[in-house]
Scaffold this active site. Structure first.
Site, PDB file in Angstrom:
ATOM      1  N   GLY A 163     -12.293  15.162 -19.493  1.00  0.00           N
ATOM      2  CA  GLY A 163     -12.470  13.927 -18.716  1.00  0.00           C
ATOM      3  C   GLY A 163     -13.051  13.486 -17.381  1.00  0.00           C
ATOM      4  N   ALA A 164     -14.946  13.214 -17.917  1.00  0.00           N
ATOM      5  CA  ALA A 164     -14.711  12.567 -16.754  1.00  0.00           C
ATOM      6  C   ALA A 164     -15.193  11.220 -16.201  1.00  0.00           C
ATOM      7  CB  ALA A 164     -16.461  13.452 -16.739  1.00  0.00           C
ATOM      8  N   GLY A 165     -13.942  10.568 -16.816  1.00  0.00           N
ATOM      9  CA  GLY A 165     -13.839   8.965 -16.590  1.00  0.00           C
ATOM     10  C   GLY A 165     -13.396   9.008 -15.198  1.00  0.00           C
ATOM     11  N   GLY A 196     -10.359  11.038 -14.529  1.00  0.00           N
ATOM     12  CA  GLY A 196     -10.590  13.115 -14.330  1.00  0.00           C
ATOM     13  C   GLY A 196     -11.225  12.792 -12.667  1.00  0.00           C
ATOM     14  N   PHE A 243      -8.247 -12.976 -12.275  1.00  0.00           N
ATOM     15  CA  PHE A 243      -8.558 -12.223 -14.035  1.00  0.00           C
ATOM     16  C   PHE A 243      -6.942 -12.717 -14.276  1.00  0.00           C
ATOM     17  CE2 PHE A 243     -10.336  -9.265 -16.247  1.00  0.00           C
ATOM     18  CZ  PHE A 243     -11.635  -8.850 -15.635  1.00  0.00           C
ATOM     19  N   GLN A 298      -4.006  -3.089 -26.598  1.00  0.00           N
ATOM     20  CA  GLN A 298      -3.993  -4.259 -26.874  1.00  0.00           C
ATOM     21  C   GLN A 298      -5.319  -4.915 -27.446  1.00  0.00           C
ATOM     22  OE1 GLN A 298      -5.993  -4.914 -22.661  1.00  0.00           O
ATOM     23  NE2 GLN A 298      -3.774  -6.054 -22.737  1.00  0.00           N
ATOM     24  N   HIS A 321      -8.234  -6.900 -27.179  1.00  0.00           N
ATOM     25  CA  HIS A 321      -8.764  -8.160 -26.395  1.00  0.00           C
ATOM     26  C   HIS A 321      -9.614  -9.608 -27.053  1.00  0.00           C
ATOM     27  CE1 HIS A 321     -11.351  -9.550 -22.501  1.00  0.00           C
ATOM     28  NE2 HIS A 321     -10.999  -8.415 -22.176  1.00  0.00           N
ATOM     29  N   LEU A 381     -17.731  -5.865 -25.743  1.00  0.00           N
ATOM     30  CA  LEU A 381     -17.022  -6.969 -24.923  1.00  0.00           C
ATOM     31  C   LEU A 381     -17.436  -7.767 -23.813  1.00  0.00           C
ATOM     32  CD1 LEU A 381     -13.941  -6.326 -24.029  1.00  0.00           C
ATOM     33  CD2 LEU A 381     -14.447  -5.636 -21.567  1.00  0.00           C
ATOM     34  N   THR A 420     -16.510  -9.533 -21.062  1.00  0.00           N
ATOM     35  CA  THR A 420     -15.503  -9.252 -20.366  1.00  0.00           C
ATOM     36  C   THR A 420     -14.905 -10.930 -19.763  1.00  0.00           C
ATOM     37  OG1 THR A 420     -14.912  -8.743 -17.676  1.00  0.00           O
ATOM     38  CG2 THR A 420     -16.916 -10.160 -18.098  1.00  0.00           C
ATOM     39  N   GLU A 421     -14.067 -10.304 -19.163  1.00  0.00           N
ATOM     40  CA  GLU A 421     -13.011 -11.900 -19.136  1.00  0.00           C
ATOM     41  C   GLU A 421     -13.089 -12.210 -17.446  1.00  0.00           C
ATOM     42  OE1 GLU A 421      -8.878 -10.149 -19.282  1.00  0.00           O
ATOM     43  OE2 GLU A 421      -7.887 -11.477 -17.772  1.00  0.00           O
ATOM     44  N   ARG A 450      -3.810 -11.667 -21.910  1.00  0.00           N
ATOM     45  CA  ARG A 450      -4.862 -10.952 -22.802  1.00  0.00           C
ATOM     46  C   ARG A 450      -4.187 -11.428 -24.479  1.00  0.00           C
ATOM     47  NH1 ARG A 450      -7.818  -6.228 -20.197  1.00  0.00           N
ATOM     48  NH2 ARG A 450      -8.991  -7.208 -19.324  1.00  0.00           N
ATOM     49  N   HIS A 472      -9.202  -2.488 -27.604  1.00  0.00           N
ATOM     50  CA  HIS A 472      -9.515  -2.764 -26.321  1.00  0.00           C
ATOM     51  C   HIS A 472      -9.181  -1.909 -25.306  1.00  0.00           C
ATOM     52  CE1 HIS A 472     -11.887  -3.253 -22.836  1.00  0.00           C
ATOM     53  NE2 HIS A 472     -10.933  -4.115 -22.617  1.00  0.00           N
ATOM     54  N   GLU A 477      -6.443   6.123 -19.420  1.00  0.00           N
ATOM     55  CA  GLU A 477      -5.840   6.057 -20.426  1.00  0.00           C
ATOM     56  C   GLU A 477      -4.818   6.969 -21.471  1.00  0.00           C
ATOM     57  OE1 GLU A 477      -8.624   2.801 -21.966  1.00  0.00           O
ATOM     58  OE2 GLU A 477      -8.040   2.709 -23.411  1.00  0.00           O
ATOM     59  N   ARG A 530      -1.506  -4.121 -21.079  1.00  0.00           N
ATOM     60  CA  ARG A 530      -1.646  -4.235 -20.138  1.00  0.00           C
ATOM     61  C   ARG A 530      -2.780  -5.672 -18.967  1.00  0.00           C
ATOM     62  NH1 ARG A 530      -7.671  -2.736 -18.195  1.00  0.00           N
ATOM     63  NH2 ARG A 530      -7.930  -3.389 -20.006  1.00  0.00           N
TER      64      ARG A 530
HETATM   65  C1  FAD Z   1     -16.105  -2.460 -22.435  1.00  0.00           C
HETATM   66  C2  FAD Z   1     -14.317  -2.055 -21.617  1.00  0.00           C
HETATM   67  C3  FAD Z   1     -14.649  -2.555 -20.190  1.00  0.00           C
HETATM   68  C4  FAD Z   1     -13.469  -2.335 -19.475  1.00  0.00           C
HETATM   69  N1  FAD Z   1     -13.241  -3.073 -18.131  1.00  0.00           N
HETATM   70  C5  FAD Z   1     -12.506  -2.822 -17.432  1.00  0.00           C
HETATM   71  C6  FAD Z   1     -12.543  -3.886 -16.731  1.00  0.00           C
HETATM   72  O1  FAD Z   1     -12.773  -4.408 -16.315  1.00  0.00           O
HETATM   73  N2  FAD Z   1     -11.695  -3.143 -15.612  1.00  0.00           N
HETATM   74  C7  FAD Z   1     -10.456  -2.213 -15.764  1.00  0.00           C
HETATM   75  O2  FAD Z   1      -9.529  -2.359 -15.491  1.00  0.00           O
HETATM   76  N3  FAD Z   1     -10.020  -1.486 -16.917  1.00  0.00           N
HETATM   77  C8  FAD Z   1     -11.207  -1.500 -17.851  1.00  0.00           C
HETATM   78  N4  FAD Z   1     -11.413  -1.585 -19.116  1.00  0.00           N
HETATM   79  C9  FAD Z   1     -10.704  -0.331 -19.463  1.00  0.00           C
HETATM   80  C10 FAD Z   1     -11.160   1.255 -18.294  1.00  0.00           C
HETATM   81  O3  FAD Z   1     -12.094   0.513 -18.521  1.00  0.00           O
HETATM   82  C11 FAD Z   1     -10.433   1.970 -18.991  1.00  0.00           C
HETATM   83  O4  FAD Z   1      -9.317   2.322 -19.910  1.00  0.00           O
HETATM   84  C12 FAD Z   1     -10.539   3.543 -18.610  1.00  0.00           C
HETATM   85  O5  FAD Z   1     -11.723   3.438 -17.603  1.00  0.00           O
HETATM   86  C13 FAD Z   1     -10.843   4.762 -18.722  1.00  0.00           C
HETATM   87  O6  FAD Z   1     -11.221   6.329 -18.041  1.00  0.00           O
HETATM   88  P1  FAD Z   1     -10.389   7.486 -17.885  1.00  0.00           P
HETATM   89  O7  FAD Z   1     -11.070   7.709 -16.897  1.00  0.00           O
HETATM   90  O8  FAD Z   1      -9.461   7.254 -18.733  1.00  0.00           O
HETATM   91  O9  FAD Z   1     -11.217   7.776 -19.442  1.00  0.00           O
HETATM   92  P2  FAD Z   1     -12.729   7.304 -19.474  1.00  0.00           P
HETATM   93  O10 FAD Z   1     -13.948   6.483 -19.221  1.00  0.00           O
HETATM   94  O11 FAD Z   1     -12.459   6.726 -21.224  1.00  0.00           O
HETATM   95  O12 FAD Z   1     -13.686   8.844 -20.293  1.00  0.00           O
HETATM   96  C14 FAD Z   1     -13.221   9.897 -20.610  1.00  0.00           C
HETATM   97  C15 FAD Z   1     -13.191  11.569 -20.598  1.00  0.00           C
HETATM   98  O13 FAD Z   1     -12.987  11.812 -21.475  1.00  0.00           O
HETATM   99  C16 FAD Z   1     -13.783  13.420 -22.388  1.00  0.00           C
HETATM  100  N5  FAD Z   1     -13.481  14.081 -23.673  1.00  0.00           N
HETATM  101  C17 FAD Z   1     -13.013  12.985 -24.666  1.00  0.00           C
HETATM  102  N6  FAD Z   1     -13.021  13.166 -25.304  1.00  0.00           N
HETATM  103  C18 FAD Z   1     -12.918  14.850 -24.926  1.00  0.00           C
HETATM  104  C19 FAD Z   1     -13.586  16.077 -25.751  1.00  0.00           C
HETATM  105  N7  FAD Z   1     -12.240  16.631 -27.429  1.00  0.00           N
HETATM  106  N8  FAD Z   1     -13.806  16.689 -25.189  1.00  0.00           N
HETATM  107  C20 FAD Z   1     -14.240  17.097 -23.667  1.00  0.00           C
HETATM  108  N9  FAD Z   1     -14.389  15.375 -23.112  1.00  0.00           N
HETATM  109  C21 FAD Z   1     -13.142  14.480 -23.666  1.00  0.00           C
HETATM  110  C22 FAD Z   1     -14.851  12.040 -22.524  1.00  0.00           C
HETATM  111  O14 FAD Z   1     -16.728  13.262 -22.445  1.00  0.00           O
HETATM  112  C23 FAD Z   1     -14.981  11.328 -20.943  1.00  0.00           C
HETATM  113  O15 FAD Z   1     -15.667  11.547 -20.220  1.00  0.00           O
HETATM  114  C24 FAD Z   1     -12.233  -1.542 -20.287  1.00  0.00           C
HETATM  115  C25 FAD Z   1     -12.646  -1.042 -20.552  1.00  0.00           C
HETATM  116  C26 FAD Z   1     -14.165  -1.063 -22.172  1.00  0.00           C
HETATM  117  C27 FAD Z   1     -13.612  -0.273 -23.558  1.00  0.00           C
END
Ligand code: FAD
Length: 577
Positions: free
Chosen positions: A12-14, A17, A116, A236, A238, A248, A250-251, A282, A348, A379, A390
């Site tokens: 995961g590269a969010g 990660g 917020f 949740q 939204h 989305l 945004t809030e 929310r 959401h 997440e 949340r």
């Molecule tokens: C539209 C939207 C707006 C939001 N706005 C806000 C905000 O303003 N403020 C806030 O606090 N939160 C917000 N959130 C929530 C927040 O953005 C997310 O909860 C958070 O960014 C999740 O990050 P993460 O690092 O957990 O995963 P993600 O950023 O979702 O990344 C998941 C990673 O896992 C990898 N992955 C998944 N499955 C596999 C697999 N099988 N093999 C290899 N890789 C895999 C993907 O490639 C990806 O790199 C928002 C969410 C959404 C959907």
């Protein structure tokens, strides 16, 4: 089969990660595996902001942020974890600033902050400006900066590899197996510390704000490894998804002063949260909107109400909410400077997930037995800071704070266990190989997209904002039926390179597996708490249900166990807004 060895492998590269990888990369060989290109992770879609009680705009304190987070979670969050979140928010926000995140600034160059929902001053008295932001592209700014920093530190990226299964035996984790989307073939990742940061999973619903990639693959792998998931019934909705898709809005739009109106042009939130109006948490705003729609006060009697920001003026909208304007124009053909935006509640955010300690170490039961070498954050994890609901801006924050902590924990673990490479369970690798082979040869009558659509549509109807026993039971039957149908799917393309037929099927398998735990958990929990609203049990029941759900899939059935909520300061009390 190809094999890669790294001290630390993060899936995961969010934000979660990448922050973890940043913490280990200076000390040990670190790799990140992602099924999408890193900067396409869903974190990049986060719009509104990231919370921290910096007090740049007005007086604020982490104690107030703590109180709001506890109350927002409807008292189901673990207070030790919540306190860490809000205290570390402040140094971590400055660390992100120094890493180079281009946050919006005030005229004195300090970080700008905005209001917020649910973020209040003086223990719940009035809204406070606590959310740091980069206009309405906050996650995009965070994600790109973290990615650049990881590249700079030599993190090895494996992009477009789909992690299929977790390698774990006798509660010791040794890595994972992944399918190489570009070249085909399975790849084993052998690691001393393994981390899942696979993000959210609201793609189980048709109306959702989540990316197509948010299919809960990490959760599926954990279920198949015989490990539990925690508090899955809490998802949740939204309040403001664009009608009809759920994309989305945004809030931040309400934080900047937007109003919600029904078909009579009335600001209906005065009925549901008289004091905080559109800025109530929310779950409360979503129920308000859904009630208006269900009782026929949607616009023209249809399934949406209006979010009106016209009174903010063109300058403010263009400066503070540019992306919202663009999305309303592109996806609803609405110029929000001049007309209100059609919105409805949208699936959401998942509060539940893989249970872990405050250092991200995964737990295998309610007694706290860890899985050695296996960490989670973001997440897909359940620490639990969000409990039953949340607060906006607390999630990107959780990803940063707890991704960082998991990274630090992996660093410590790997340094302390120098030279220790746990054995790979060959039988799991073989099973993954057989599963892929079976899918590639699948020639049944059922269609993957049809099953997925049926799941997503029925989850909206039966397991949405309002739930009751009849609907949930119906949904459980539906999930079981779809699981059966999945056994008889057909794949039309049998090649190994960029076979999206195959990856769609792998994703659907995960959607069906974790949805069962969501629905079964919703049936079990006979109360209303946070996002989980049972019309047949319309009260919060602290006596029987002030506890975390752990759910496993064992011998074909869902098994539950429960764990007490950690309370350090605030005893449950009624939530009034
Ligand atoms: C539209 C939207 C707006 C939001 N706005 C806000 C905000 O303003 N403020 C806030 O606090 N939160 C917000 N959130 C929530 C927040 O953005 C997310 O909860 C958070 O960014 C999740 O990050 P993460 O690092 O957990 O995963 P993600 O950023 O979702 O990344 C998941 C990673 O896992 C990898 N992955 C998944 N499955 C596999 C697999 N099988 N093999 C290899 N890789 C895999 C993907 O490639 C990806 O790199 C928002 C969410 C959404 C959907």
């Amino acid at each position: 089969m190809r094999e890669h060895r790294h001290d630390v492998v993060v899936v995961g590269a969010g934000i979660a990660g990448l922050y973890a990888a940043l913490m280990t990369s200076d000390y040990m060989d670190t790799a990140v595996v992602s099924k999408v290109f890193p900067t396409r992770s869903h974190s990049g879609a986060a719009q509104g902001g990231c919370a921290a009680a910096l007090g740049n705009e007005e007086e604020d304190s982490w104690e107030w942020h703590f109180y709001d987070t506890v109350r927002g979670s409807d008292y189901l969050g673990d207070q030790d974890a919540q306190e860490i979140l809000v205290r570390e928010a402040i140094p971590v926000m400055y660390e992100m600033e120094h890493l180079g995140v281009p946050f919006s600034r005030r005229s004195d160059w300090r970080l700008a902050q905005r209001r917020f929902g649910g973020h209040l001053k003086d223990f719940g008295k009035a809204p406070v400006m606590r959310a740091c932001c980069a206009a309405d592209r906050t996650g995009h700014a965070q994600l790109h900066t973290l990615y650049e920093q990881c590249v700079k530190r030599g993190v090895r990226f494996y992009n477009e590899l789909f992690v299929v299964d977790l390698l774990v035996k006798d509660r010791i984790c040794s890595g994972m197996v992944a399918w190489d989307i570009i070249n085909g073939g399975l790849v084993v990742f052998h690691a001393r510390a393994t981390m899942f940061a696979t993000g959210g999973y609201a793609r189980a619903w048709k109306v959702t704000s989540n990316s197509h990639s948010n299919t809960g693959d990490g959760l599926g792998a954990v279920i198949r490894a015989g490990l539990p998931l925690q508090d899955m019934e809490f998802v949740q909705f939204h309040p403001t998804g664009l009608f009809p898709s759920g994309i989305l809005i945004t809030e931040g739009a309400r934080g900047e002063g937007g109003h919600l109106k029904n078909k009579d042009g009335r600001r209906f939130m005065e009925k549901y949260a008289k004091d905080k109006m559109e800025l109530a948490p929310r779950d409360i705003v979503s129920r308000g909107i859904q009630t208006e729609i269900d009782e026929g006060r949607g616009i023209d009697g249809k399934g949406y109400v209006h979010l009106d920001i016209t009174h903010l003026g063109a300058d403010a909208i263009l400066e503070r909410l540019p992306q919202i304007r663009e999305m309303a124009l592109k996806f609803a053909n609405v110029e929000c400077i001049k007309e209100p935006i059609p919105i409805l509640p949208t699936a959401h955010y998942a509060m539940g997930g893989i249970p872990c300690t405050v250092w991200g170490l995964v737990l295998s039961d309610t007694k706290g037995t860890p899985v050695e070498g296996f960490y989670v954050a973001g997440e897909c994890a359940c620490v639990s800071v969000h409990g039953a609901n949340r607060l906006g801006c607390n999630s990107t924050l959780e990803c940063a704070v707890y991704g960082r902590r998991a990274g630090m924990a992996m660093r410590k673990w790997t340094l302390e266990n120098e030279g220790c490479w746990p054995d790979i369970p060959g039988e799991t690798v073989e099973r993954a190989e057989e599963d892929i082979q079976q899918l590639l040869e699948a020639s049944g009558k059922e269609n993957v997209a049809d099953i997925r659509n049926t799941l997503q549509e029925s989850m909206v109807i039966n397991c949405g904002v309002f739930r009751n026993e009849t609907k949930i039971k119906k949904q459980l039957d539906m999930v079981h039926e779809l699981q059966q149908r999945f056994e008889n799917i057909g794949i039309t393309y049998r090649g190994t390179k960029f076979n999206t037929d195959l990856t769609d099927a792998l994703e659907l398998r995960n959607l069906l597996q974790f949805s069962e735990l969501i629905v079964a958990g919703a049936l079990e929990r006979k109360e209303c708490r946070g996002s989980h609203y049972r019309v047949d049990y319309p009260f919060r029941d602290d006596k029987n249900w002030h506890k975390h759900t752990f759910a496993w899939k064992k011998d074909g059935t869902v098994v539950f166990d429960y764990k007490p909520v950690v309370i350090t300061k605030y005893q449950p009390e009624e939530r009034k807004y």
